[in-house]
Design a protein around this motif. Structure first.
Motif, PDB file in Angstrom:
ATOM      1  N   ARG A  78       0.815  -1.221   0.000  1.00 57.75           N
ATOM      2  CA  ARG A  78       0.000   0.000   0.000  1.00 57.75           C
ATOM      3  C   ARG A  78       0.851   1.275   0.000  1.00 57.75           C
ATOM      4  O   ARG A  78       0.389   2.335  -0.432  1.00 57.75           O
ATOM      5  N   ILE A  79       2.071   1.191   0.518  1.00 59.61           N
ATOM      6  CA  ILE A  79       2.904   2.386   0.691  1.00 59.61           C
ATOM      7  C   ILE A  79       3.137   3.143  -0.611  1.00 59.61           C
ATOM      8  O   ILE A  79       2.983   4.383  -0.653  1.00 59.61           O
ATOM      9  N   PRO A  80       3.518   2.474  -1.722  1.00 63.80           N
ATOM     10  CA  PRO A  80       3.719   3.230  -2.968  1.00 63.80           C
ATOM     11  C   PRO A  80       2.470   3.977  -3.430  1.00 63.80           C
ATOM     12  O   PRO A  80       2.572   5.072  -3.988  1.00 63.80           O
ATOM     13  N   PHE A  81       1.285   3.384  -3.204  1.00 59.70           N
ATOM     14  CA  PHE A  81       0.050   4.085  -3.564  1.00 59.70           C
ATOM     15  C   PHE A  81      -0.129   5.344  -2.710  1.00 59.70           C
ATOM     16  O   PHE A  81      -0.539   6.389  -3.200  1.00 59.70           O
ATOM     17  N   LEU A  82       0.172   5.231  -1.410  1.00 61.56           N
ATOM     18  CA  LEU A  82       0.020   6.374  -0.513  1.00 61.56           C
ATOM     19  C   LEU A  82       0.969   7.513  -0.882  1.00 61.56           C
ATOM     20  O   LEU A  82       0.650   8.686  -0.689  1.00 61.56           O
ATOM     21  N   LEU A  83       2.137   7.159  -1.419  1.00 60.33           N
ATOM     22  CA  LEU A  83       3.118   8.172  -1.792  1.00 60.33           C
ATOM     23  C   LEU A  83       2.648   9.043  -2.958  1.00 60.33           C
ATOM     24  O   LEU A  83       3.206  10.117  -3.191  1.00 60.33           O
ATOM     25  N   SER A  84       1.631   8.564  -3.687  1.00 58.93           N
ATOM     26  CA  SER A  84       1.178   9.332  -4.845  1.00 58.93           C
ATOM     27  C   SER A  84       0.519  10.654  -4.447  1.00 58.93           C
ATOM     28  O   SER A  84       0.450  11.582  -5.259  1.00 58.93           O
ATOM     29  N   LEU A  85       0.027  10.745  -3.197  1.00 57.30           N
ATOM     30  CA  LEU A  85      -0.620  11.987  -2.779  1.00 57.30           C
ATOM     31  C   LEU A  85       0.385  13.128  -2.604  1.00 57.30           C
ATOM     32  O   LEU A  85       0.206  14.202  -3.204  1.00 57.30           O
ATOM     33  N   PRO A  86       1.458  12.959  -1.819  1.00 56.69           N
ATOM     34  CA  PRO A  86       2.423  14.063  -1.722  1.00 56.69           C
ATOM     35  C   PRO A  86       3.121  14.380  -3.040  1.00 56.69           C
ATOM     36  O   PRO A  86       3.352  15.557  -3.348  1.00 56.69           O
ATOM     37  N   THR A  87       3.442  13.353  -3.838  1.00 55.20           N
ATOM     38  CA  THR A  87       4.075  13.644  -5.131  1.00 55.20           C
ATOM     39  C   THR A  87       3.100  14.357  -6.054  1.00 55.20           C
ATOM     40  O   THR A  87       3.494  15.203  -6.869  1.00 55.20           O
ATOM     41  N   GLY A  88       1.798  14.016  -5.929  1.00 53.03           N
ATOM     42  CA  GLY A  88       0.781  14.706  -6.723  1.00 53.03           C
ATOM     43  C   GLY A  88       0.667  16.171  -6.355  1.00 53.03           C
ATOM     44  O   GLY A  88       0.495  17.035  -7.225  1.00 53.03           O
TER      45      GLY A  88
END
Length: 387
Positions: A150-160
């Protein structure tokens, strides 16, 4: 597959995951139809901010979504919805960002400027693969399988959020807006005056789409799942193939800015079909060294083909309908020949029991694109209004 299709046999679960992957591509043309005309009518910048926000949120959601063991059939249904939003936003992305970059590029560097669209896409894949590999090494396969994925999916918010900030600082190019004010027809109607260009863009895209998903998405799964290649070997060769593809993109762009694009792309497409046939031949598949060498060669050819494809597509459409035209003509073949690639390839192996069967599909995409390139004429080039 394990989290959202846990009640299925492994091969069916894998195909279900690839089907989910393909579903989002059905929504790409719809996103193109919706966002493309808006980009031509109200401006590139606003649409670029909107689509990256949608992409970030829809990529973040699977990271907090319970699996099928917890909420049953609702889990894959919600997952499908997030993928549909991803596809919808991606459909508005490619035509808009290609138009923006092409129109901001100096005319003698059009290939080099637009080549970075795919360079950064592959860099994103490299970062994604690297993050997953590091997490697996750090957390272990069991924890990664349980919740670490799940961690890589969660990282998409700050990078977004970073991406949204960057795009908010873009300088709008108003050339297409001025032209649109002169024309009475909406972009979605106006673009069909350029049917010949739309057909050519649709024809030259399939090889690019299928090669992208063969080299970048499907081949790692194919090597590890079907040919039982060691995961570590698969990861390192995949990363190396990404680097070779990037080198091909940057090199091919420089070459075509100097000598032209059409004949170069015809040459590359022919060699790509030959290499695909070799990659899927029974002899190569039984010799791991030849197989990996063939994969690296395919990566280079993919990089060379995609190096100036976006420049060529941009040159086939006028400024005031470029985003709309690219969104339509590019997204439809990508949906058919790109998003379906992993599913079709896996299905062909399952139905025929022949590991070489997917090669027929990939060669077919090469034939379509080569024919399209051969029929483009000098009069089809509209030219680019750049800064």
């Amino acid at each position: 597959a394990k989290e959202f299709f846990s009640n299925q046999p492994p091969i069916i679960g894998l195909m279900s995951s690839f089907l989910l992957f393909s579903i989002s591509f059905v929504f790409r043309p719809l996103g193109g139809i919706f966002f493309g005309p808006l980009a031509d009518k109200i401006g590139r910048k606003k649409i670029l901010v909107t689509v990256i926000a949608l992409m970030s949120v829809s990529t973040f959601l699977p990271g907090i979504l319970p699996g099928s063991n917890h909420i049953g059939i609702i889990a894959p249904i919600i997952l499908v919805l997030t993928r549909c939003i991803q596809g919808f936003s991606a459909g508005g992305e490619i035509g808009t960002i290609t138009s923006y970059v092409a129109e901001k590029s100096p005319k003698n560097r059009l290939g080099r400027s637009t080549s970075w669209l795919m360079v950064t896409a592959v860099l994103g894949l490299m970062i994604g693969a690297g993050v997953v590999n590091l997490l697996t090494e750090f957390l272990g396969e069991k924890i990664m399988s349980d919740w670490g994925w799940r961690i890589p999916f969660l990282l998409s918010l700050p990078t977004g959020l970073v991406s949204i900030y960057i795009r908010n600082r873009f300088e709008e190019n108003t050339t297409h807006l001025r032209e649109a004010q002169i024309l009475s027809r909406p972009p979605l109607r106006e673009v069909f005056l350029w049917k010949r260009s739309l057909i050519f863009i649709a024809l030259i895209t399939p090889l690019n789409a299928s090669l992208f998903y063969l080299v970048m998405i499907y081949s790692p799964t194919w090597l590890s799942q079907f040919l039982k290649v060691n995961h570590s070997v698969t990861f390192h060769y995949t990363m190396f193939s990404y680097l070779i593809a990037i080198a091909g993109m940057l090199t091919g762009a420089v070459i075509t800015d100097r000598i032209g694009r059409r004949f170069f792309l015809i040459f590359v497409s022919i060699f790509s079909m030959i290499n695909i046939a070799m990659f899927f031949s029974p002899y190569v598949m039984t010799h791991i060294k030849f197989l990996l060498i063939s994969l690296l060669s395919l990566s280079l050819l993919f990089g060379l083909y995609t190096s100036s494809l976006y420049a060529l597509m941009s040159e086939l459409l006028p400024t005031h309908v470029r985003a709309t035209g690219l969104a339509l003509a590019y997204n439809i073949p990508v949906a058919i020949f790109g998003g379906s690639t992993p599913l079709i390839a896996t299905w062909l192996v399952k139905v025929t029991g022949n590991m070489s069967a997917p090669g027929v599909f990939f060669v077919f995409t090469g034939i379509i694109s080569t024919v399209g390139l051969c029929f483009i004429r000098r009069r089809d080039y509209i030219g680019i209004d750049t800064i």
